[in-house]
Design an enzyme around this catalytic site. Structure first.
Site, PDB file in Angstrom:
ATOM      1  N   GLY A  62       0.834  -1.189   0.000  1.00 62.29           N
ATOM      2  CA  GLY A  62       0.000   0.000   0.000  1.00 62.29           C
ATOM      3  C   GLY A  62       0.871   1.241   0.000  1.00 62.29           C
ATOM      4  O   GLY A  62       2.033   1.198   0.416  1.00 62.29           O
ATOM      5  N   GLN A  67       2.885   9.923   1.035  1.00 66.87           N
ATOM      6  CA  GLN A  67       4.145   9.188   0.883  1.00 66.87           C
ATOM      7  C   GLN A  67       4.844   9.502  -0.439  1.00 66.87           C
ATOM      8  O   GLN A  67       6.021   9.181  -0.604  1.00 66.87           O
ATOM      9  CB  GLN A  67       3.905   7.687   1.001  1.00 66.87           C
ATOM     10  CG  GLN A  67       3.497   7.265   2.397  1.00 66.87           C
ATOM     11  CD  GLN A  67       3.310   5.780   2.470  1.00 66.87           C
ATOM     12  OE1 GLN A  67       2.248   5.271   2.149  1.00 66.87           O
ATOM     13  NE2 GLN A  67       4.356   5.089   2.874  1.00 66.87           N
ATOM     14  N   CYS A 116       6.593  -0.079   6.840  1.00 64.28           N
ATOM     15  CA  CYS A 116       6.109   1.039   6.035  1.00 64.28           C
ATOM     16  C   CYS A 116       7.211   1.490   5.086  1.00 64.28           C
ATOM     17  O   CYS A 116       8.384   1.568   5.479  1.00 64.28           O
ATOM     18  CB  CYS A 116       5.702   2.187   6.962  1.00 64.28           C
ATOM     19  SG  CYS A 116       5.036   3.626   6.112  1.00 64.28           S
ATOM     20  N   LEU A 117       6.839   1.820   3.855  1.00 56.65           N
ATOM     21  CA  LEU A 117       7.812   2.312   2.878  1.00 56.65           C
ATOM     22  C   LEU A 117       8.458   3.615   3.330  1.00 56.65           C
ATOM     23  O   LEU A 117       9.571   3.921   2.930  1.00 56.65           O
ATOM     24  CB  LEU A 117       7.145   2.490   1.514  1.00 56.65           C
ATOM     25  CG  LEU A 117       6.568   1.223   0.872  1.00 56.65           C
ATOM     26  CD1 LEU A 117       5.872   1.574  -0.439  1.00 56.65           C
ATOM     27  CD2 LEU A 117       7.633   0.168   0.666  1.00 56.65           C
ATOM     28  N   HIS A 122      -3.858   1.011   7.885  1.00 54.33           N
ATOM     29  CA  HIS A 122      -2.508   1.588   7.851  1.00 54.33           C
ATOM     30  C   HIS A 122      -2.455   2.741   6.846  1.00 54.33           C
ATOM     31  O   HIS A 122      -1.977   3.836   7.161  1.00 54.33           O
ATOM     32  CB  HIS A 122      -1.506   0.488   7.475  1.00 54.33           C
ATOM     33  CG  HIS A 122      -0.103   0.953   7.319  1.00 54.33           C
ATOM     34  ND1 HIS A 122       0.901   0.588   8.189  1.00 54.33           N
ATOM     35  CD2 HIS A 122       0.494   1.740   6.387  1.00 54.33           C
ATOM     36  CE1 HIS A 122       2.040   1.146   7.802  1.00 54.33           C
ATOM     37  NE2 HIS A 122       1.821   1.853   6.696  1.00 54.33           N
ATOM     38  N   GLU A 123      -2.964   2.501   5.645  1.00 59.51           N
ATOM     39  CA  GLU A 123      -2.934   3.538   4.606  1.00 59.51           C
ATOM     40  C   GLU A 123      -3.859   4.702   4.960  1.00 59.51           C
ATOM     41  O   GLU A 123      -3.514   5.866   4.740  1.00 59.51           O
ATOM     42  CB  GLU A 123      -3.285   2.958   3.236  1.00 59.51           C
ATOM     43  CG  GLU A 123      -2.331   1.893   2.737  1.00 59.51           C
ATOM     44  CD  GLU A 123      -0.866   2.290   2.799  1.00 59.51           C
ATOM     45  OE1 GLU A 123      -0.538   3.479   2.578  1.00 59.51           O
ATOM     46  OE2 GLU A 123      -0.031   1.412   3.085  1.00 59.51           O
ATOM     47  N   HIS A 141      -2.292   7.273   7.189  1.00 61.16           N
ATOM     48  CA  HIS A 141      -1.381   8.219   6.514  1.00 61.16           C
ATOM     49  C   HIS A 141      -2.101   9.505   6.111  1.00 61.16           C
ATOM     50  O   HIS A 141      -1.504  10.579   6.111  1.00 61.16           O
ATOM     51  CB  HIS A 141      -0.774   7.591   5.251  1.00 61.16           C
ATOM     52  CG  HIS A 141       0.432   6.753   5.491  1.00 61.16           C
ATOM     53  ND1 HIS A 141       1.613   7.273   5.978  1.00 61.16           N
ATOM     54  CD2 HIS A 141       0.652   5.438   5.301  1.00 61.16           C
ATOM     55  CE1 HIS A 141       2.512   6.308   6.072  1.00 61.16           C
ATOM     56  NE2 HIS A 141       1.956   5.171   5.671  1.00 61.16           N
TER      57      HIS A 141
END
Length: 161
Positions: free
Chosen positions: A46, A51, A89-90, A131-132, A135
């Site tokens: 995701g 991000q 996480c990225l 999670h997304e 953000h």
């Protein structure tokens, strides 16, 4: 499509609240496609607007191979139960942590054509969506996580240190 730069923890953009998308344009669609390509390149499941430096309420998720969700102006309508699991996480490379999330969620979002869709997600799928979604409100998983550490690589059978 293009690979975008992934914003890393410490950049103030990750802590800001994203604005609603009032019109789904070709630019928004292209950005979403770029986000999908970037997420896959980075081996994530995701990625959210902030991000990649876009302060709009949108994210892309692929919780299972080929199961892609383009979520514009998402809203979590209901949460049920509880699950605890490890997340990464990225935007926070090299770390994972244990996070409690709902077991099941119901949400709605606009698709790339601007149509509202309703979804129900359970287990890992619900974890990814939550999670997304976080953000979009400037929340990182590390804000909720316990036991943050470097991922432990599993050894291949027969491999010794």
């Amino acid at each position: 499509m293009a690979i975008r730069h992934v914003v890393k923890e410490g950049d103030a953009i990750l802590r800001k609240h994203c604005r609603e998308i009032t019109e789904i344009t070709d630019r928004i669609r292209t950005t979403m496609e770029d986000m999908l390509e970037t997420m896959r390149q980075e081996q994530g499941v995701g990625i959210a607007g902030p991000q990649v430096g876009v302060m709009r309420r949108m994210f892309v998720a692929e919780p299972a191979p080929g199961e892609v969700y383009f979520m514009i102006n998402p809203e979590i309508l209901e949460e049920e139960g509880s699950q605890t699991g490890e997340e990464g996480c990225l935007s926070v490379p090299g770390l994972v942590g244990t996070v409690e999330r709902p077991q099941k969620i119901r949400m709605r979002a606009q698709d790339l054509d601007g149509n509202w869709q309703e979804y129900e997600f359970e287990d890992f799928h619900a974890r990814v969506m939550c999670h997304e979604y976080d953000h979009l409100d400037g929340i990182l998983y590390t804000d909720k996580a316990t036991d943050i550490h470097e991922p432990v690589m599993e050894e291949e059978p027969g491999e010794e240190e």
